[in-house]
Design a protein around this motif. Structure first.
Motif, PDB file in Angstrom:
ATOM      1  N   UNK A  34     -37.276   4.985  30.162  1.00  0.00           N
ATOM      2  CA  UNK A  34     -36.370   4.570  31.220  1.00  0.00           C
ATOM      3  C   UNK A  34     -34.907   4.785  30.919  1.00  0.00           C
ATOM      4  N   UNK A  35     -34.614   5.641  29.924  1.00  0.00           N
ATOM      5  CA  UNK A  35     -33.232   5.891  29.518  1.00  0.00           C
ATOM      6  C   UNK A  35     -32.844   7.321  29.872  1.00  0.00           C
ATOM      7  N   UNK A  36     -31.844   7.475  30.727  1.00  0.00           N
ATOM      8  CA  UNK A  36     -31.329   8.800  31.086  1.00  0.00           C
ATOM      9  C   UNK A  36     -30.107   9.095  30.229  1.00  0.00           C
ATOM     10  N   UNK A  37     -30.190  10.102  29.383  1.00  0.00           N
ATOM     11  CA  UNK A  37     -29.060  10.473  28.538  1.00  0.00           C
ATOM     12  C   UNK A  37     -28.143  11.469  29.233  1.00  0.00           C
ATOM     13  N   UNK A  38     -28.710  12.510  29.781  1.00  0.00           N
ATOM     14  CA  UNK A  38     -27.920  13.568  30.402  1.00  0.00           C
ATOM     15  C   UNK A  38     -27.547  13.170  31.823  1.00  0.00           C
ATOM     16  N   UNK A  39     -26.267  13.227  32.155  1.00  0.00           N
ATOM     17  CA  UNK A  39     -25.818  12.741  33.459  1.00  0.00           C
ATOM     18  C   UNK A  39     -26.103  13.710  34.597  1.00  0.00           C
ATOM     19  N   UNK A  55     -20.494   8.268  25.171  1.00  0.00           N
ATOM     20  CA  UNK A  55     -20.195   8.131  26.591  1.00  0.00           C
ATOM     21  C   UNK A  55     -21.231   7.270  27.305  1.00  0.00           C
ATOM     22  N   UNK A  56     -22.458   7.261  26.788  1.00  0.00           N
ATOM     23  CA  UNK A  56     -23.500   6.429  27.369  1.00  0.00           C
ATOM     24  C   UNK A  56     -23.464   4.997  26.822  1.00  0.00           C
ATOM     25  N   UNK A  57     -22.557   4.732  25.856  1.00  0.00           N
ATOM     26  CA  UNK A  57     -22.382   3.362  25.381  1.00  0.00           C
ATOM     27  C   UNK A  57     -22.910   3.075  23.997  1.00  0.00           C
ATOM     28  N   UNK A  58     -23.388   4.101  23.281  1.00  0.00           N
ATOM     29  CA  UNK A  58     -23.919   3.902  21.931  1.00  0.00           C
ATOM     30  C   UNK A  58     -23.187   4.826  20.969  1.00  0.00           C
ATOM     31  N   UNK A  59     -22.262   4.256  20.195  1.00  0.00           N
ATOM     32  CA  UNK A  59     -21.486   5.067  19.259  1.00  0.00           C
ATOM     33  C   UNK A  59     -22.316   5.427  18.040  1.00  0.00           C
ATOM     34  N   UNK A  75     -33.731   0.460  23.719  1.00  0.00           N
ATOM     35  CA  UNK A  75     -34.787   1.456  23.883  1.00  0.00           C
ATOM     36  C   UNK A  75     -34.400   2.776  23.244  1.00  0.00           C
ATOM     37  N   UNK A  76     -33.129   3.171  23.395  1.00  0.00           N
ATOM     38  CA  UNK A  76     -32.671   4.431  22.808  1.00  0.00           C
ATOM     39  C   UNK A  76     -32.708   4.376  21.284  1.00  0.00           C
ATOM     40  N   UNK A  77     -32.293   3.253  20.712  1.00  0.00           N
ATOM     41  CA  UNK A  77     -32.347   3.095  19.256  1.00  0.00           C
ATOM     42  C   UNK A  77     -33.788   3.222  18.773  1.00  0.00           C
ATOM     43  N   UNK A  78     -34.718   2.613  19.497  1.00  0.00           N
ATOM     44  CA  UNK A  78     -36.131   2.694  19.123  1.00  0.00           C
ATOM     45  C   UNK A  78     -36.644   4.121  19.199  1.00  0.00           C
ATOM     46  N   UNK A  79     -36.199   4.859  20.201  1.00  0.00           N
ATOM     47  CA  UNK A  79     -36.628   6.254  20.342  1.00  0.00           C
ATOM     48  C   UNK A  79     -36.104   7.093  19.169  1.00  0.00           C
ATOM     49  N   UNK A 108     -30.732  -3.380  27.360  1.00  0.00           N
ATOM     50  CA  UNK A 108     -32.127  -2.964  27.210  1.00  0.00           C
ATOM     51  C   UNK A 108     -32.218  -1.461  26.980  1.00  0.00           C
ATOM     52  N   UNK A 109     -31.373  -0.698  27.672  1.00  0.00           N
ATOM     53  CA  UNK A 109     -31.371   0.749  27.499  1.00  0.00           C
ATOM     54  C   UNK A 109     -30.910   1.150  26.113  1.00  0.00           C
TER      55      UNK A 109
END
Length: 216
Positions: free
Chosen positions: A121-126, A168-172, A89-93, A85-86
């Motif tokens: 609801x997506x945190x990119x920066x750790x 690193x967040x899972x989206x190449x 959501x990131x792709x949509x953003x 889901x994250x």
């Protein structure tokens, strides 16, 4: 997703902190993760001295060898990846505003992209507590200085290429472009600016692959 190994950094003198706002955010996370100031200083010195080998970056993980004196240590870093889901959501953003994919390809991470991702609801920066590191040295606490060195150099990678952070967040890079293309193809009305951005991004991916192949 297969790991991408980035060329080894040459020694850096006169300070080597990240210059971008997102790179500095990664540096702050490393500072939060470090157990002691001496470990942080030790690790940063190793990073500046070029003691870290090529860093392999994959979904949620990065690893590298760190040489100190006559010893070489293997260090791995883990970062929590986004769930399905994250990722969606990131792709949509990214697709929500034309120019965002072009900015990413140009080495920029728009502040509004991160803000809108957080709203979704997506945190990119750790945060520091999200950076998990392991090393085969005998240091009594993690992250050890070798791990700090790797984390510090990852800040340089993220600084130059925000796609390292996304990976690193899972989206190449490749998956993001593929999903954007799929969305564009499925849309009733194609956004010509988004299509142009995607074409530019794909050409940039081809050049990056060629440069990494030459560096191996």
């Amino acid at each position: 997703m297969s790991a991408v190994t980035h060329p080894r950094f040459a020694p850096r003198r006169g300070g080597a902190k990240a210059s971008s706002w997102w790179g500095r955010a990664w540096v702050r996370a490393v500072e939060e993760a470090a157990y002691a100031d001496r470990d942080l200083k030790h690790g940063r010195r190793l990073a500046r001295d070029g003691a870290v080998g090529g860093i392999a970056v994959d979904s949620g993980t990065a690893f590298a060898a760190v040489v100190e004196g006559d010893d070489a240590w293997t260090t791995s870093v883990r970062v929590p990846t986004l769930d399905a889901a994250g990722i969606s959501a990131l792709v949509e953003v990214v697709a929500a505003e034309s120019g965002r994919i072009a900015a990413l390809v140009a080495g920029e991470l728009p502040h509004t992209l991160v803000e809108h991702a957080e709203e979704a609801g997506v945190e990119l920066l750790p945060y520091g507590s999200e950076l998990d590191a392991q090393c085969n040295c005998d240091h009594w606490v993690a992250p050890c200085p070798h791990a700090v060195a790797v984390l510090s150099q990852i800040a340089w990678l993220v600084d130059a290429d925000p796609f390292v952070l996304l990976t690193l967040r899972g989206l190449s890079r490749e998956e993001l472009l593929a999903r954007l293309h799929k969305d564009v193809a499925a849309a009733a009305e194609v956004d010509p600016e988004l299509e142009a951005d995607l074409d530019t991004a794909e050409e940039a991916v081809r050049r990056v692959r060629e440069e990494l192949a030459r560096a191996e």
